[in-house]
Design a protein around this motif. Structure first.
Motif, mmCIF file in Angstrom:
data_model
loop_
_atom_site.group_PDB
_atom_site.id
_atom_site.type_symbol
_atom_site.label_atom_id
_atom_site.label_comp_id
_atom_site.label_asym_id
_atom_site.label_seq_id
_atom_site.Cartn_x
_atom_site.Cartn_y
_atom_site.Cartn_z
ATOM 1 N N GLY A 160 -4.862 -1.311 -1.407
ATOM 2 C CA GLY A 160 -4.901 -0.860 -0.019
ATOM 3 C C GLY A 160 -4.849 0.645 0.045
ATOM 4 N N SER A 189 -4.224 -7.912 -0.981
ATOM 5 C CA SER A 189 -2.990 -7.383 -0.406
ATOM 6 C C SER A 189 -2.549 -6.126 -1.154
ATOM 7 C CB SER A 189 -1.891 -8.444 -0.508
ATOM 8 O OG SER A 189 -0.641 -7.841 -0.406
ATOM 9 N N ASN A 246 9.965 2.011 2.975
ATOM 10 C CA ASN A 246 9.693 2.227 1.550
ATOM 11 C C ASN A 246 10.880 2.754 0.762
ATOM 12 O OD1 ASN A 246 6.774 1.703 0.922
ATOM 13 N ND2 ASN A 246 6.646 2.813 2.837
ATOM 14 N N SER A 256 2.201 -0.009 -4.150
ATOM 15 C CA SER A 256 0.853 -0.443 -4.482
ATOM 16 C C SER A 256 0.768 -1.929 -4.779
ATOM 17 C CB SER A 256 0.363 0.368 -5.684
ATOM 18 O OG SER A 256 -0.993 0.130 -5.874
ATOM 19 N N GLY A 298 -2.475 2.345 -0.332
ATOM 20 C CA GLY A 298 -1.632 2.793 -1.433
ATOM 21 C C GLY A 298 -2.459 3.234 -2.636
ATOM 22 N N ASN A 299 -3.529 2.522 -2.914
ATOM 23 C CA ASN A 299 -4.355 2.855 -4.072
ATOM 24 C C ASN A 299 -5.264 4.041 -3.798
ATOM 25 O OD1 ASN A 299 -3.777 -0.057 -3.830
ATOM 26 N ND2 ASN A 299 -4.596 -0.097 -5.899
HETATM 27 N N1 PFF Z 1 -0.027 -2.668 -1.404
HETATM 28 C C1 PFF Z 1 -0.838 -2.287 -0.306
HETATM 29 C C2 PFF Z 1 -1.237 -0.837 -0.432
HETATM 30 O O1 PFF Z 1 -1.105 -0.288 -1.515
HETATM 31 O O2 PFF Z 1 -1.716 -0.244 0.519
HETATM 32 C C3 PFF Z 1 -0.253 -2.643 1.004
HETATM 33 C C4 PFF Z 1 1.056 -2.066 1.333
HETATM 34 C C5 PFF Z 1 2.011 -2.834 1.737
HETATM 35 C C6 PFF Z 1 1.319 -0.750 1.246
HETATM 36 C C7 PFF Z 1 3.220 -2.313 2.076
HETATM 37 C C8 PFF Z 1 2.506 -0.231 1.582
HETATM 38 C C9 PFF Z 1 3.459 -0.975 1.974
HETATM 39 F F1 PFF Z 1 4.638 -0.460 2.248
#
Ligand code: PFF
Length: 465
Positions: A36, A33, A396, A235, A38-39
């Motif tokens: 994603g 989870s 966000n 993230s 985000g990383n």
């Molecule tokens: N944590 C995950 C990412 O980094 O992509 C999924 C995620 C969930 C991203 C919710 C962003 C978010 F708002």
């Protein structure tokens, strides 16, 4: 509150609650989870833009303190109540603040997953084109903007990506979510190591490695801190109901502190590897020109295909890279959808299938609006943003700090820090208990207020991040 058994307690509808099979399944699912877009998409462009090494250092400090405290809080509340966020808040009270706290956490993933699937669809399309051998076409100047404004094609890839997510969710927690994470996460790590090794060994890449890893105080600004804090939420999947939900599937014998550290380690390692894949490649390609480093969100879809096009074996590198991003995006989208499904199951007592179909309908409607916001619906502008950007901003920048504030309030004012400590101590000693108390009591509310105010100020153009 009833005491849950190791196999889960009956839910609202009298069914047994699903659970992860053990620690490994849980850690991989939470890491799935967390790791994603985000990383791989967001972290490198932010690190590139906000000072490289200094951004990384601040990110690490925040994650080990503030992030750690919030993950523990949400997971423990989920496990204690055996409920996803709405039910978890309702276990402590039914008045308005509890409704608000629960639903703000629960609605966030329902609003994120549609636009997340749109971006997931873009990734699937890029992978498809690389496999087809169209690497040169992807590197053309207007390819990305033509694609996202093509309406039908963007919609088609949204449906393909969402369908994959839907099928895993329908299969259930152990058979679907856990099994997919157990396969995809190790493959993802291997791909990430391989691709970053390739990238850092290109001629001229070492400057990029230095830029990412060595902190330089000259690059520090207040916005480095604010941005690093926002990225940490994004993230680690904090403040969006996910950790409540996954915590509710967690058995009592699993060590919450240790699993949290493992997830943080995993998530950060992948973010750093993604930085090592992208930033040195950009340096090798452009010598680290400020323009390229400042590319922002388009770094992955516009700049990177150009970088690959100039590298030997760039086409193969492109396939591996987008396959990796696709895996990461899929496991995260699964967790976002799972959280929505779980909320509906808990609140309405419907079957998993019915709840999954409702979530699929939400994804299709809101996702299509986001996808078409760059074509037939491009006349719609919300606060000056496209539909996709608006959902990203709303969730966000506004809702996530509010959701985290609600969690802090629930713990410090209602449940009590001792109750969380007791939950953590069910499986092991609470090693960083003092730090946890300090953060939840004093620093978390201040930090959250800062993120909220700076993000709003940024969106309205009062400050520039
Ligand atoms: N944590 C995950 C990412 O980094 O992509 C999924 C995620 C969930 C991203 C919710 C962003 C978010 F708002």
């Amino acid at each position: 509150m009833t005491k849950p058994s190791a196999t889960g307690q009956p839910t609202h509808s009298g069914k047994q609650r699903s659970s992860f099979s053990g620690k490994m399944g849980y850690v991989l699912a939470v890491a799935g989870s967390a790791v994603g877009l985000g990383n791989i998409w967001r972290f490198p462009y932010l690190a590139a833009k906000y000072g490289g090494g200094i951004f990384l250092l601040i990110y690490l400090l925040l994650m080990l303190t503030f992030g750690y405290a919030l993950i523990i809080s949400e997971t423990a509340l989920g496990r204690m109540t055996k409920k996803s966020p709405v039910g978890a808040f309702h276990s402590f009270g039914k008045s308005l603040p509890f409704h608000f706290g629960g639903w703000v956490n629960a609605v966030i993933p329902m609003l994120i997953v549609p636009y997340y699937c749109v971006i997931g669809g873009w990734v699937a399309k890029y992978l498809f084109e690389y496999v087809k051998g169209s690497a040169a076409v992807l590197a053309e100047d207007s390819y990305f903007s033509n694609f996202i404004s093509s309406g039908a094609s963007a919609e088609f890839w949204l449906i393909v990506f969402s369908l994959a997510v839907f099928l895993v969710i329908i299969a259930g927690v152990k058979q679907g979510v856990e099994r997919v994470s157990k396969i995809m996460m190790p493959v993802l790590v291997i791909l990430a190591i391989f691709v970053s090794l390739y990238s850092v060994t290109r001629p001229g890449a070492m400057e990029g490695v230095k830029y990412l890893l060595v902190p330089n105080l000259d690059n520090f600004s207040w916005m480095t801190v604010v941005t690093a804090m926002g990225q940490m939420f994004y993230s680690l999947s904090i403040a969006m109901g996910i950790l409540y939900t996954y915590g509710s599937y967690l058995k009592k014998e699993v060590d919450i502190e240790k699993s949290t550290s493992q997830v943080e380690l995993f998530d950060t390692a992948i973010a750093i590897l993604a930085g090592l894949m992208i930033i040195p490649a950009v340096f090798a390609f452009s010598g680290g020109s400020p323009d390229t480093l400042q590319a922002g969100p388009s770094l992955m879809f516009i700049t990177i295909p150009k970088v690959f096009a100039h590298m030997e074996m760039g086409d193969g590198f492109g396939i591996l890279f987008f396959l990796l991003v696709l895996f990461a995006a899929l496991t995260s989208a699964i967790s976002l959808m799972e959280t929505g499904v779980s909320t509906f199951e808990d609140q309405f007592g419907w079957s998993r299938k019915k709840c999954s179909l409702l979530m699929a309908a939400i994804i299709l409607v809101l996702g299509s609006a986001s996808a078409l916001g760059f074509s037939s619906l491009d006349f719609i502008s919300l606060l000056g943003m496209s539909i996709l950007d608006f959902f990203d901003f709303l969730t966000n920048s506004i809702m996530m700090p509010l959701a985290a504030l609600a969690t802090c309030f629930l713990i410090t004012r209602v449940a009590g820090l001792d109750a969380i400590a007791k939950e953590v101590e069910q499986s092991s000693a609470f090693r960083r208990k003092k730090l946890y108390y300090f953060f939840m009591k004093y620093l978390a509310p201040v930090f959250l207020g800062i993120i909220l105010i700076s993000s709003i100020a940024n969106a309205f153009g009062w400050i520039s991040m």
